[in-house]
Design an enzyme around this catalytic site. Structure first.
Site, PDB file in Angstrom:
ATOM      1  N   CYS A  70     -43.857 -44.627  26.439  1.00 57.19           N
ATOM      2  CA  CYS A  70     -42.996 -45.812  26.447  1.00 57.19           C
ATOM      3  C   CYS A  70     -42.620 -46.168  25.013  1.00 57.19           C
ATOM      4  CB  CYS A  70     -43.667 -47.000  27.134  1.00 57.19           C
ATOM      5  SG  CYS A  70     -45.126 -47.608  26.267  1.00 57.19           S
ATOM      6  N   CYS A 118     -45.298 -46.969  22.473  1.00 58.14           N
ATOM      7  CA  CYS A 118     -45.995 -45.811  21.877  1.00 58.14           C
ATOM      8  C   CYS A 118     -45.321 -45.450  20.558  1.00 58.14           C
ATOM      9  CB  CYS A 118     -45.934 -44.600  22.811  1.00 58.14           C
ATOM     10  SG  CYS A 118     -46.732 -44.824  24.408  1.00 58.14           S
ATOM     11  N   CYS A 142     -61.280  -7.998  14.412  1.00 56.82           N
ATOM     12  CA  CYS A 142     -59.894  -7.631  14.058  1.00 56.82           C
ATOM     13  C   CYS A 142     -58.997  -8.863  14.044  1.00 56.82           C
ATOM     14  CB  CYS A 142     -59.353  -6.596  15.054  1.00 56.82           C
ATOM     15  SG  CYS A 142     -60.266  -5.049  15.089  1.00 56.82           S
ATOM     16  N   ASP A 170      -5.878 -43.713   2.666  1.00 52.88           N
ATOM     17  CA  ASP A 170      -5.367 -43.199   1.401  1.00 52.88           C
ATOM     18  C   ASP A 170      -4.114 -42.382   1.740  1.00 52.88           C
ATOM     19  OD1 ASP A 170      -5.427 -42.378  -1.402  1.00 52.88           O
ATOM     20  OD2 ASP A 170      -5.941 -40.407  -0.598  1.00 52.88           O
ATOM     21  N   ASP A 228     -10.026 -38.629   1.465  1.00 53.92           N
ATOM     22  CA  ASP A 228     -10.441 -37.235   1.380  1.00 53.92           C
ATOM     23  C   ASP A 228     -10.830 -36.772  -0.024  1.00 53.92           C
ATOM     24  OD1 ASP A 228      -7.772 -37.342   0.403  1.00 53.92           O
ATOM     25  OD2 ASP A 228      -7.629 -35.170   0.656  1.00 53.92           O
ATOM     26  N   ASP A 232     -11.645 -41.201  -3.778  1.00 54.64           N
ATOM     27  CA  ASP A 232     -11.767 -42.082  -2.612  1.00 54.64           C
ATOM     28  C   ASP A 232     -13.224 -42.471  -2.344  1.00 54.64           C
ATOM     29  OD1 ASP A 232      -9.031 -41.955  -2.080  1.00 54.64           O
ATOM     30  OD2 ASP A 232      -9.244 -40.136  -0.882  1.00 54.64           O
TER      31      ASP A 232
END
Length: 808
Positions: free
Chosen positions: A12, A15, A86, A498, A695, A699
């Protein structure tokens, strides 16, 4: 150091909160964020002060299991082992190997499970270490540890549910059969019925032992969770039934089988296990988008090594390798085309449906599909540095982040379980001590309150919707970096674009050259010489146009004047190319070009003035056309009621002409790059929520300042890094889509929270018996258990309905 790990055993929201609290108190942990819906921990810690093993121990002490899913896990089948000596030898050697974090060699099954960091060691080297010890590595299976853990949990729940139902159906017939006219035990067989009920209920209790373990642990730590409520409620019913059973078997005639509550404990647990099973199935589906992204990665790559073409695992590809990609194959990693021409399907990364033509010198993205030509590609980014890896990381972080509304839910979850326990206690006190009802009646109301309360629904309401919402964005080429962006985007009132490279294509071309002194060729040559020192798209356009004229001509002392132009020395004389404003600052006479300047700017062309040796010699006009999506995007934003602005470094006349074409009335121009953020601040000061779409590097400050920063994916890394939302395509209509996804997601979160709150607000009082005085009906705890189990499933299913969202 930041890591993502899988947390096993949460039941829940409380938790998740208790794990967060424990980790955030640990020395060396900077920030811990646990997402109950994804069952993931995103943790930022100082490796000098704490380690993954110490973090894992803290989680273990809290009663949960931590699985490190950030590294890789492989299972190797090992031949040649003859004894545990081993297997111990292999384990010992591998544990000392740098990059290996965990090893478990299973001698009887002849296999090894190994966790390792792919940045430090690869699978081939691990196998080599084992072979050098004299053993064989026969086969290998890659394992997604998180996926395996989920599969194990679902399998375990299915087994527990099957066991519970096998014993539950006979128990139902024994306890309820008589009410449906079915054969039942007679009253003088009450002792036998008591024994049968006990024998059928006890295996169901055993099947739900994980709930009891979790509930008991949470009570010991004084941070009770949902399992604590179930633990108390069903234990009370079971123990009470044991006491009554003992009295009946000892010969007491005061009690009968109708006084037993075995079936209540059993069916509460059956319904809850069923609910957990469905919840586990549906929770896994909320992160399908992320798994699809991970599944896009190629498994192998064909490279040229020592003049030969060989196929190797993807993780062995190195930067600089030359890769061969045949038609129909996935491009393994990011790179540059060195040879060949083809079309590449980038839909899975950018959302762009039309394949893109790729030729020599073009960049390609890993996980995209080569359609029809053979390509030779030079690898430029591998592993975590590829575009796909960055996308996966962004989506993971977004799904793990918490929306502001979730913080409130977390606080409620912290106090929810203790509050329910107090209500249950109050219910018992009222009915038994005040209303003078029977002990059984008071116990029934108490158990019903404990069982019906569901913090799970509250805990799942927000994260499941965010997971599906961010997944929807990723599938449509929109990366929503965090839950804040998802919640804020819908509130946007002002969208600022822009101009260059965002609204326009960012590919300007020279359209006009005006000479007031000398020839047009001379004006273009001077402009080209100066713009050689510029990095602006307008400068690039002029240099491209004048390429043949300036190939052997150079200037000295380049000085770029931000937002205005550039100056240099050519043949010992001062050469300036820039705006009329710059010319005026330099005290140059511009009267001779004013008429042509006004005409060209009115046509929407960016025009630069060229001056040489102290005199204005002419003009060069450059036009940058609008993107095909710009006009439609602006129209749709206006239809949504958004105020649209355009910001530009161009003079006001040119900027307004471009804005008019796009359908934008609000224009800020001319604006220097450093002042773009100021425009955003000014609008924010009017208590408006502002989104900035850009971009370029210049900016980034405005994107960071905006309430919602939106970076166009084809732009610079700086802009993309700064933006809260990244548009992988150069399609501005995705700004509208991002806002719509945001609105849709928040609407679903509100629906989920409404039903979660209403369920608890209405269900708990009914369970406590508030309707009993009016209806004579008291809620059966088994029915309460069924309602609780399916409340969380309904929330997850509502979130999954978001997958029907379609971009028009």
């Amino acid at each position: 150091m930041k890591k993502k790990m899988f947390v096993k055993g949460m039941h829940c929201a409380s938790c998740a909160v208790s794990i967060e609290q424990a980790l955030n108190k640990q020395n060396g942990v900077k920030d811990a964020n646990v997402n109950f819906a994804t069952e993931n921990l995103q943790i930022d810690f100082d490796p000098q002060k704490t380690s993954v093993s110490e973090i894992s121990q803290t989680v273990s002490n809290a009663g949960y299991e931590l699985i490190d899913s950030s590294g890789k896990h492989i299972r190797l089948s090992i031949s040649g082992m003859h004894s545990t000596h081993c297997s111990n030898l292999i384990e010992s050697v591998l544990k000392k190997t740098e990059g290996i974090t965990r090893v478990n060699v299973d001698f009887p099954n002849e296999r090894a499970d190994i966790d390792y960091d792919p940045n430090e060691i690869n699978q081939k080297d691990i196998e080599k270490n084992i072979i050098e010890l004299g053993y064989g590595v026969e086969k290998e299976v890659n394992i997604d540890r998180e996926k395996e853990a989920r599969k194990k949990e679902i399998s375990s729940l299915k087994k527990r549910l099957t066991l519970s139902i096998i014993f539950g159906i006979p128990l139902l017939l024994v306890t309820m059969g008589r009410y449906f006219g079915l054969p039942s035990l007679s009253e003088d067989q009450v002792a036998l019925e008591v024994l049968i009920q006990f024998l059928l209920t006890t295996p169901i209790i055993y099947a739900a032992r994980s709930i009891y373990t979790s509930g008991l642990k949470s009570l010991k730590r004084l941070v009770p969770n949902m399992d604590a409520l179930i633990f108390i409620g069903t234990t009370a019913a079971y123990v009470y039934s044991l006491v009554i059973s003992a009295l009946i078997l000892s010969g007491s005639s005061t009690y009968g089988s109708h006084d037993l509550y075995f079936e209540v404990a059993a069916f509460v647990l059956i319904f809850i296990t069923l609910g957990k099973y469905f919840e586990a199935l549906t929770k896994g589906k909320t992160s399908e988008a992320l798994r699809k992204l991970v599944g896009l990665q190629a498994k192998t790559a064909r490279v040229i090594r020592k003049g030969k073409e060989i196929e190797i695992p993807l993780e062995e590809v190195k930067v600089g390798d030359i890769l061969i990609v045949k038609p129909g194959e996935k491009i393994p990693v990011d790179g540059i085309v060195k040879e060949g021409t083809s079309t590449v399907d980038e839909k899975m990364i950018t959302g762009e449906s039309i394949p893109v033509v790729k030729k020599k010198g073009d960049k390609v993205i890993g996980a995209t599909i080569n359609k029809n030509g053979l390509l030779k590609i030079k690898a430029t980014a591998i592993g975590g540095d590829t575009v796909l890896s960055h996308i996966i990381k962004i989506v993971e972080e977004a799904q793990a982040s918490k929306a502001p509304i979730q913080l409130l839910v977390d606080k409620i979850s912290m106090y929810f379980v203790p509050a329910v326990m107090l209500i249950a206690l109050g219910s018992f006190v009222f009915w038994f001590l005040i209303a003078k009802s029977t002990f059984v009646f008071a116990l029934t109301a108490t158990i019903a309150v404990l069982i019906i309360a569901c913090p799970c629904a509250l805990g799942l309401a927000t994260p499941t919707a965010i997971m599906v919402g961010t997944g929807l964005g990723a599938e449509n080429g929109i990366l929503l970096k965090n839950a804040d962006a998802l919640e804020l985007a819908r509130k946007t009132e002002v969208v600022i674009f822009d101009k260059t490279g965002t609204l326009t294509k960012g590919e300007p071309e020279v359209t006009d050259v005006v000479a007031v002194e000398g020839t047009q060729e001379n004006v273009l040559t001077l402009a080209g010489i100066a713009e050689k020192g510029s990095e602006h798209p307008i400068g690039d356009a002029i240099v491209t146009k004048a390429k043949k004229l300036i190939s052997k001509k150079t200037a000295k002392g380049y000085n770029a004047i931000t937002g205005k132009g550039i100056e240099c020395k050519y043949k010992g004389k001062h050469l300036i190319v820039g705006s009329e404003r710059l010319m005026n600052e330099k005290k140059l006479n511009t009267s001779s070009i004013k008429a042509d300047l006004a005409r060209l700017e009115t046509e929407g062309k960016t025009t630069v003035v060229v001056s040489y040796a102290g005199s204005v010699v002419g003009l060069v006009a450059v036009a940058d056309t609008l993107k095909s999506s710009s006009i439609e995007a602006v129209a749709k934003l206006k239809k949504l009621g958004k105020e649209v602005w355009m910001i530009s470094g161009d003079n006001e006349r040119t900027a307004k002409a471009i804005a008019l074409q796009a359908g934008i009335e609000n224009v800020a121009a001319p604006v220097l790059p450093g002042d773009k953020a100021k425009i955003v601040k000014e609008l924010q000061s009017k208590e408006k929520i502002v989104a900035f779409v850009g971009d370029g590097i210049n900016d980034a400050p405005a994107i960071a300042q905006a309430d919602t920063g939106i970076a166009v994916g084809a732009g610079t890394d700086v802009a993309i890094e700064t933006g809260q939302i990244v548009l992988m395509k150069n399609d501005l209509r995705d700004v509208v889509t991002a806002i719509k996804i945001s609105s849709y997601t928040i609407r679903k979160i509100r629906q989920n929270l409404f039903w979660a709150f209403i369920y608890n607000v209405v269900g708990i009082p009914i369970a406590a018996g508030v309707l009993y005085p009016f209806t004579g009906y008291l809620l059966n705890p088994a029915i309460a258990g069924g309602a609780m189990a399916f409340s969380s499933v309904s929330v997850v299913l509502n979130s999954l309905l978001m997958k029907r969202f379609k971009v028009k």
